[in-house]
Design an enzyme around this catalytic site. Structure first.
Site, mmCIF file in Angstrom:
data_model
loop_
_atom_site.group_PDB
_atom_site.id
_atom_site.type_symbol
_atom_site.label_atom_id
_atom_site.label_comp_id
_atom_site.label_asym_id
_atom_site.label_seq_id
_atom_site.Cartn_x
_atom_site.Cartn_y
_atom_site.Cartn_z
ATOM 1 N N HIS A 171 -12.223 -4.698 8.324
ATOM 2 C CA HIS A 171 -12.632 -4.551 6.916
ATOM 3 C C HIS A 171 -13.972 -3.834 6.796
ATOM 4 O O HIS A 171 -14.680 -4.019 5.814
ATOM 5 C CB HIS A 171 -12.758 -5.922 6.235
ATOM 6 C CG HIS A 171 -11.449 -6.593 5.964
ATOM 7 N ND1 HIS A 171 -10.653 -7.093 6.952
ATOM 8 C CD2 HIS A 171 -10.797 -6.840 4.803
ATOM 9 C CE1 HIS A 171 -9.574 -7.621 6.421
ATOM 10 N NE2 HIS A 171 -9.633 -7.487 5.119
ATOM 11 N N GLU A 221 0.817 -1.228 0.000
ATOM 12 C CA GLU A 221 0.000 0.000 0.000
ATOM 13 C C GLU A 221 0.847 1.272 0.000
ATOM 14 O O GLU A 221 0.473 2.272 -0.601
ATOM 15 C CB GLU A 221 -0.961 0.001 1.199
ATOM 16 C CG GLU A 221 -2.210 -0.852 1.001
ATOM 17 C CD GLU A 221 -1.964 -2.335 1.190
ATOM 18 O OE1 GLU A 221 -0.870 -2.709 1.656
ATOM 19 O OE2 GLU A 221 -2.865 -3.146 0.865
#
Ligand SMILES: Cc1ncc(C[n+]2csc(CCOP(=O)(O)OP(=O)(O)O)c2C)c(N)n1
Length: 837
Positions: free
Chosen positions: A638, A569
């Site tokens: 999540h 990321e």
């Protein structure tokens, strides 16, 4: 004129004060126990005083001899204010009124013991017949309150009470001048002389800068000098073309000068002055000059490899024969960002050279304390790229090796890692006594002085170059000292790049029903078609991504423009920042919003700040798309909505649309924007259908949409909560309750005017967000409404949000955690009930 007439008067007062303090047991005891030598410099009266608490008995001196543990540089008036107990010392240090060096923390610990002295100081002034104007200049403020006026104002909207968020300006803002590029000599001897000239320039720059810092002339606590490392900067930068770029670090003055930055404007920048390279907004650790191909010094260890990676991506994508270089220290090779950058550069075979200036220490820790690897160049093997180690004090060796690696990268041969073994002569930063290394070690390295070595090799031809550099740097210092300060108003410029065209709100004629997922896919397709600089990067996006939003795009635009990345990321976003600074318009996907925490630096410290810190030289036109929200049973890591986490960072635009139509229209504008946009998409919205115009539509950033007009209660709902609010409104309508629903569309800038106008009409406010309400979006809305319209509210505002706990996995618990229609309905009812009472 200041309080003290002259130096003698100041010194008389301080001597008497010291004597009184030492006679007062409660003060003298704790002070002398510290054993500190504290020095005060008063440049306005040319006075240097020392409180030597180490000496037995403690001693007051008026000469600058001997070492001090801590030094405070300040005006005599500031001292007067301090001893009267009117100065906040920590803030005075932070604002530069007092420039503190050395054991500042130790000195601050003296404060409790010193406080009783504030009562003694006026007595000392009286004793010495100086009580005259101790209170001069202080005005008493009277508080008056006009109750009638207040009552009259109660029922009107006062927009002046809420500051607008910073917005992209429409017209260009004043920008810093460009530096003229200079070609390097071609002939070998001339080139070596130019190398030496530049190396002496760096040496002199650092040494004179260090002396300036010592004398208290710089407005910063942190200066990192590179004396001793000149051969690396010059050897590498002389292997580059003018339009190749470098990304450097907190220790970057040398790299900048080697690449061609002018010494005078560099110096002015470090002084924080208006003609500085970044107009005084970057300073030593962030100085840059776009016109010489510098993409910034960087205060974040490990950021430079990612920015260079991104620049190289832009060059490769645009088929430009250019190379990017990242300078970094040995300490930076222990950062995750370094490893992500090398890996991705290798996967994509980017034209980038990673240069490790191995000076043996990361801050105060030797290399052996940070890694068991001896030769850092060997780390390259882990990424399948060449790693070469050279003597970093031999400019010829550095230059030859860099030339070869740069040539290879330029011709498509991919990245490399170059380790240059060298040494920094100074401490990590000025004021660091360097107790972690021996004097013998320092002297041994000084004997290998890279500048002298080259001067000796060049013989007589090198005569005068050192003096020439000294003169150039003295002139640069004079320039910086006498340069003007930036206007205070300039602090608010260059937050955003200009957006000359702001799309006007449209009324859609022909529409079709699309899910938000399809609407986003369409926006991406349209923008990829329109502009070849637009590209997508992210994990598995070529196959459509985890949630299938980018499905099919690779078939149309190919794998160069729809780039799959490793699970990195930081490299995705850091690379996007570097690419955006160099001409691309990357749209990066972060698989789930929750993972933004893994890569916060490229967003918070890079994308949001590089335009500002560079004084407007760079724009960062990038979009970060990321799905968030609960509802799919994916639990706490999540399911978060993290829009508000970034609300407090100036320099970012934050979008969180609540309808499929705006997902398309807003994303298209975001991609065309010259500013970094965080684009939050809700997973449940992906599955939600809504009318989307068939024709092209762009939505303005920073303008809310009234998605349902009404007159009884205003609901301001964020992202998917717009859908929940619409359902609640529908449920309430048959009961005669007419709800207005507002979708702010962008959290920053927040269009509070639309909200305030609505509240002025309905007089009731409910905010709905999916994240916890503490410190959240609703809190911001309520604060603005309270400021501008508090007298107009018929009921206290109600904030609806998640509970103050992570999102649970169990379905029933998950459902109970996030706001639903029933909760919004009861919030509206609560608002109405209160008025009836
Ligand atoms: C992410 C981050 N962590 C820590 C720091 C504090 N810091 C500034 S410079 C530095 C040492 C860096 O060492 P190295 O990379 O070897 O570079 P050098 O100072 O030797 O040039 C540290 C720890 C920082 N600025 N950024």
């Amino acid at each position: 004129m200041g309080f003290y007439r002259d130096r003698a008067e100041l010194e008389r007062v301080m001597a008497r004060l010291f004597e009184r303090l030492m006679r007062t047991a409660d003060i003298a005891g704790p002070l002398t126990r510290t054993g500190l030598v504290v020095r005060f410099r008063y440049p306005d009266l040319d006075s240097v005083l020392t409180f030597d608490l180490k000496h037995q008995p403690p001693e007051f001196r008026t000469d600058p001899s001997g070492n001090a543990d801590v030094e405070m540089v300040q005006s005599s008036d500031t001292a007067h204010e301090f001893w009267r107990g009117k100065l906040n010392p920590v803030r005075a240090i932070a604002t530069g009124r007092v420039r503190a060096r050395g054991d500042v923390a130790g000195a601050l610990k003296l404060l409790p013991a010193i406080r009783p002295a504030f009562g003694i100081y006026p007595e000392v002034l009286t004793e010495l017949g100086l009580a005259r104007s101790a209170e001069s200049g202080e005005k008493r403020r009277r508080f008056s309150f006009d109750f009638r006026r207040w009552l009259r104002k109660r029922h009107t909207l006062d927009l002046r009470r809420v500051a607008d968020d910073a917005r992209p300006p429409r017209a260009p803002e004043p920008s810093v001048p460009r530096t003229e590029a200079r070609a390097l000599p071609v002939e070998e001897k001339e080139l070596r002389l130019e190398m030496l000239r530049r190396m002496w320039l760096i040496r002199e720059f650092e040494e004179q800068l260090g002396a300036e810092w010592q004398s208290g002339g710089l407005p910063t606590a942190a200066i990192h000098l590179s004396s001793g490392q000149e051969a690396v900067a010059v050897g590498v930068c002389f292997a580059l073309e003018n339009d190749d770029v470098i990304a450097t670090t907190h220790r970057g003055h040398g790299h900048m000068l080697a690449k061609g930055a002018p010494a005078d404007r560099m110096m002015a920048e470090i002084f924080g002055k208006e003609p500085g390279l970044c107009a005084g907004k970057g300073g030593s650790m962030h100085v840059t000059d776009a016109s010489i191909g510098a993409i910034g010094a960087n205060g974040i260890v490990g950021a430079s490899p990612l920015l260079a990676l991104g620049a190289a991506l832009a060059f490769q994508q645009r088929k430009e024969p250019r190379v990017a270089v990242a300078f970094m220290g040995d300490g930076a090779t222990n950062q995750g960002m370094f490893h992500e950058a090398l890996n991705l550069a290798s996967v994509w075979q980017l034209p980038v050279l990673f240069v490790v200036e191995n000076n043996g220490y990361g801050e105060f820790t030797p290399q052996s304390g940070s890694t068991r690897i001896e030769q850092l160049a060997t780390r390259a093997a882990a990424y399948g790229i060449p790693g070469v180690r050279v003597d970093g004090n031999d400019v010829g060796a550095v230059h030859r090796t860099a030339l070869e690696l740069v040539r290879k990268a330029r011709s498509g041969g991919g990245p490399a890692l170059l380790e240059c073994v060298t040494y920094r002569w100074h401490g990590h930063m000025e004021g660091d006594p360097g107790s972690y290394r021996s004097q013998a070690e320092v002297e041994a390295w000084k004997a290998k002085d890279p500048c002298r070595a080259l001067a000796e090799a060049l013989g007589k031809d090198a005569d005068g170059l050192e003096e020439g550099a000294r003169g150039e740097v003295s002139a640069a210092l004079d320039f910086a000292r006498s340069a003007s300060e930036p206007a205070v108003s300039s602090r608010i410029t260059h937050v955003f790049s200009p957006e000359p065209e702001r799309p006007e709100p449209t009324t859609a004629r022909r529409t079709e029903m699309l899910t938000a997922s399809a609407a986003i896919n369409r926006a991406l397709r349209e923008e990829l078609t329109r502009d070849t600089n637009v590209m997508l990067l992210g994990e598995d996006i070529a196959l459509g991504g985890y949630l299938a939003v980018t499905q099919g795009l690779v078939d149309e635009f190919g794998r160069e423009r729809i780039r799959d990345t490793p699970i990195s990321e930081n490299a995705i976003l850091g690379g996007a920042v570097g690419a955006a600074m160099n001409g691309l318009r990357p749209v990066a996907e972060i698989l789930f919003s929750d993972f933004l925490t893994v890569c916060a630096d490229p967003i918070v410290n890079q994308a949001a700040k590089l335009r500002y810190m560079s004084g407007g030289q760079y724009s960062v036109p990038m979009v970060v798309r990321t799905p968030g929200g609960a509802g799919l049973g994916m639990a706490a890591q999540h399911s978060q909505c993290l829009e508000t986490l970034f609300m407090n960072i100036p320099g970012l635009i934050i979008a969180a649309p609540g309808t499929p139509r705006d997902c398309r229209a807003l994303l298209k504008t975001a991609i065309r924007s010259d500013n970094p946009v965080l684009f939050f998409e809700h997973k449940l919205l992906y599955l939600t259908e809504g009318p989307v115009p068939v024709d092209e539509e762009l939505a303005p950033l920073g303008v809310a949409r009234v998605v349902r007009p009404g007159k009884d209660v205003t609901i301001v709902a964020l992202s998917y909560m717009v859908q929940v609010a619409l359902e609640a409104a529908q449920e309430l309508a048959p009961r005669g309750i007419d709800v207005e629903v507002i979708d702010p569309r962008t959290v920053v800038p927040l269009d509070h005017r639309t909200i305030l106008e609505s509240v002025a009409k309905t007089r009731r406010l409910v905010t709905v967000e999916e994240s916890p309400v503490r410190g959240g979006f609703g809190a911001e809305v309520v604060a603005r409404v309270a400021a501008a319209a508090h007298g107009m509210l018929a009921a206290p505002p109600v904030r609806v949000g998640a509970g103050d706990h992570p999102v649970p996995y169990n379905k029933a618990l998950e459902c109970a955690s996030v706001p639903d229609v029933a909760r919004v309905v009861s919030a509206v009812e609560a608002c109405l009930r209160i008025e009836k009472m």
